[in-house]
Design a protein around this motif. Structure first.
Motif, mmCIF file in Angstrom:
data_model
loop_
_atom_site.group_PDB
_atom_site.id
_atom_site.type_symbol
_atom_site.label_atom_id
_atom_site.label_comp_id
_atom_site.label_asym_id
_atom_site.label_seq_id
_atom_site.Cartn_x
_atom_site.Cartn_y
_atom_site.Cartn_z
ATOM 1 N N THR A 155 54.639 -28.011 -76.177
ATOM 2 C CA THR A 155 53.406 -27.236 -76.247
ATOM 3 C C THR A 155 52.309 -27.826 -75.373
ATOM 4 O OG1 THR A 155 52.951 -28.434 -78.311
ATOM 5 C CG2 THR A 155 53.857 -26.230 -78.507
ATOM 6 N N LEU A 156 51.186 -27.089 -75.287
ATOM 7 C CA LEU A 156 50.112 -27.409 -74.355
ATOM 8 C C LEU A 156 49.488 -28.776 -74.607
ATOM 9 C CD1 LEU A 156 48.430 -26.230 -72.010
ATOM 10 C CD2 LEU A 156 46.916 -25.212 -73.709
ATOM 11 N N ASP A 157 49.560 -29.254 -75.846
ATOM 12 C CA ASP A 157 48.972 -30.557 -76.149
ATOM 13 C C ASP A 157 49.897 -31.708 -75.765
ATOM 14 O OD1 ASP A 157 50.863 -30.092 -78.111
ATOM 15 O OD2 ASP A 157 49.736 -31.125 -79.669
ATOM 16 N N GLN A 209 39.456 -25.224 -86.284
ATOM 17 C CA GLN A 209 39.199 -24.996 -84.863
ATOM 18 C C GLN A 209 37.752 -25.315 -84.500
ATOM 19 O OE1 GLN A 209 40.399 -20.924 -84.195
ATOM 20 N NE2 GLN A 209 42.561 -21.465 -83.947
ATOM 21 N N PRO A 244 43.861 -32.850 -76.694
ATOM 22 C CA PRO A 244 45.117 -32.377 -77.280
ATOM 23 C C PRO A 244 44.947 -31.825 -78.693
ATOM 24 C CG PRO A 244 45.115 -34.776 -77.083
ATOM 25 C CD PRO A 244 43.956 -34.268 -76.289
ATOM 26 N N TYR A 262 42.284 -30.254 -79.704
ATOM 27 C CA TYR A 262 41.723 -28.915 -79.461
ATOM 28 C C TYR A 262 42.831 -27.923 -79.113
ATOM 29 C CZ TYR A 262 39.442 -25.125 -76.934
ATOM 30 O OH TYR A 262 39.047 -23.885 -76.490
ATOM 31 N N PHE A 263 43.720 -28.314 -78.202
ATOM 32 C CA PHE A 263 44.814 -27.424 -77.818
ATOM 33 C C PHE A 263 45.706 -27.129 -79.026
ATOM 34 C CE2 PHE A 263 44.452 -29.463 -73.395
ATOM 35 C CZ PHE A 263 43.612 -28.455 -72.947
ATOM 36 N N ASP A 264 46.012 -28.162 -79.795
ATOM 37 C CA ASP A 264 46.899 -28.001 -80.943
ATOM 38 C C ASP A 264 46.305 -27.053 -81.983
ATOM 39 O OD1 ASP A 264 49.285 -28.910 -82.555
ATOM 40 O OD2 ASP A 264 47.679 -29.571 -83.888
ATOM 41 N N ARG A 299 44.572 -24.454 -81.635
ATOM 42 C CA ARG A 299 44.567 -23.026 -81.297
ATOM 43 C C ARG A 299 45.607 -22.264 -82.119
ATOM 44 N NH1 ARG A 299 40.162 -23.014 -80.760
ATOM 45 N NH2 ARG A 299 40.287 -20.809 -80.170
#
Length: 395
Positions: A204-206, A325, A366, A368-370, A372
């Motif tokens: 994932t993105l994080d 969030q 990370p 913050y990304f997680d 979402r």
């Protein structure tokens, strides 16, 4: 502001703190302090310590190993564990499939699975979502065809958290393809070591590897692994998801987020003054604190009344995920340019480089990304609003 008032609650909080002082492993505390990613052995180590104390499943009925605590004590326990950075107790066995088994399972299933869930000898994962059945879960297509004393299972699950660690997976499978989609589903327990089960990672993105794809190809599962009645799995899934959505509220996590936000605001500066003195920041922080308190009170209200209404878990899920969030979004804004650079490798135990920025602002990006994903997993916000609407207005 603390919601505990009685001397019994204060004594209980002190008992939990004393336990953590004595039993929370230093190596896990250091990982929490440096925001290093926990691995499978870390989760198992901590869960076995809790199990030895008898605190691994406090919300279970006492007859099955629960603690008989009050809603306020459950809240205190969650808050104190989160406050020291303890690894989360993996919810799949304790919070999700365990209650389904002791509520709907056979005596043989209870005897086989519940002790191993409590001892963390089995690591579970959840096989619900599919590529074509996420928020519309009832559209799942993974099939289970009975052949004698076995089901033959074929299909694919996706977004399966921690499947790479799991010994078993509890799955929703379609056992009657001709029935109305909610009525042809069953609840099946599957050994991850069975021939035909394979796991593919999703990064994932994080930068983390938590979620996976799980493929089931002609997997043979004993009929005795069916929980409850065939084609009644949707009812058990709704029961399970109520527990999941309540846990997703993450009240202890939000409190820890706000504590870190206070720490950041005391050290970061704006216009030559500590950020905590900025009126605009104060107003935004106050709004988060008010909403956090309202969420906590709603959670206690649900626990106290038994949570019979399907509306409460959905409310908790929506507001809890939104606050998770927003709290990290405000952390990102508070640390300014330090929020931009981040090093995914720095969160791995083997990393020995130099971190970017002060210790207390590391890993904000990370996180913050997680976060979402919180308004999507466990039933998206839109799905939860539909549940609330149907409860209030009727179907």
């Amino acid at each position: 502001m603390d919601l505990t008032h009685s001397s019994e609650d204060i004594d209980f909080r002190n008992e939990v703190r004393a336990f953590l002082d004595a039993e929370f492993p230093q190596e896990l505390a250091e990982k929490a302090r440096t925001e290093t990613r926990f691995k499978r052995d870390d989760y198992i180590l901590w869960q076995k310590i809790l199990a030895k104390k008898g605190w691994i499943a406090p919300h279970w009925p006492k007859e099955y190993g629960g603690c008989g605590w009050t809603p306020v004590q459950l809240n205190i326990f969650d808050e104190e564990l989160t406050g020291v950075g303890a690894p989360r107790v993996m919810p799949f066995g304790i919070r999700l499939v365990g209650p389904v088994i002791y509520t709907y399972g056979t005596d043989a299933q209870k005897a086989k699975y519940l002790p191993r869930i409590l001892s963390s000898d089995d690591f579970w994962c959840q096989g619900f979502s599919e590529p074509g059945a996420g928020s519309d879960l009832a559209s799942l297509r993974t099939s289970a065809v009975r052949e004698g004393d076995e089901y033959v299972v074929n299909g694919q699950k996706i977004w399966t958290s921690y499947a790479q660690y799991a010994d078993l997976i509890f799955c929703l499978v379609r056992t009657d393809p001709d029935a109305k989609k909610q009525l042809g589903i069953s609840f099946l327990l599957i050994d991850m070591k069975s021939p035909g089960v394979s796991v593919r990672p999703i990064h994932t993105l994080d930068g983390s590897h938590i979620v996976n794809e799980v493929f089931l190809e002609n997997v043979r599962v004993p009929v005795e692994n069916l929980v409850g009645e065939e084609n009644k799995g949707w009812d058990y899934a709704k029961f399970l998801l109520s527990n999941e959505r309540t846990g997703i509220a993450g009240i202890g996590m939000i409190k820890a987020d706000l504590a870190l936000l206070h720490k950041i605001a005391l050290t970061e500066r704006r216009n030559g003054k500590p950020l905590i003195e900025d009126p605009l920041f104060q107003a935004r922080l106050a709004r988060l604190e008010i909403n956090r308190r309202a969420l906590e009170l709603t959670n206690l209200r649900m626990l106290t009344t038994g949570g019979d209404s399907g509306m409460f878990p959905s409310i908790l899920k929506i507001k809890g995920s939104q606050l998770q969030q927003r709290s990290v979004e405000l952390q990102m804004e508070a640390v300014g340019p330090y929020a931009l650079p981040w090093q995914s490798d720095a969160m791995e135990p083997s990393w020995n480089g130099t971190p970017v920025g002060p210790q207390h602002v590391r890993a904000r990006a990370p996180t913050y990304f997680d976060r979402r994903k919180t308004t999507v997993y466990g039933g998206s916000t839109e799905v939860q609003k539909n549940i609330i609407s149907k409860t209030l207005l009727g179907s």
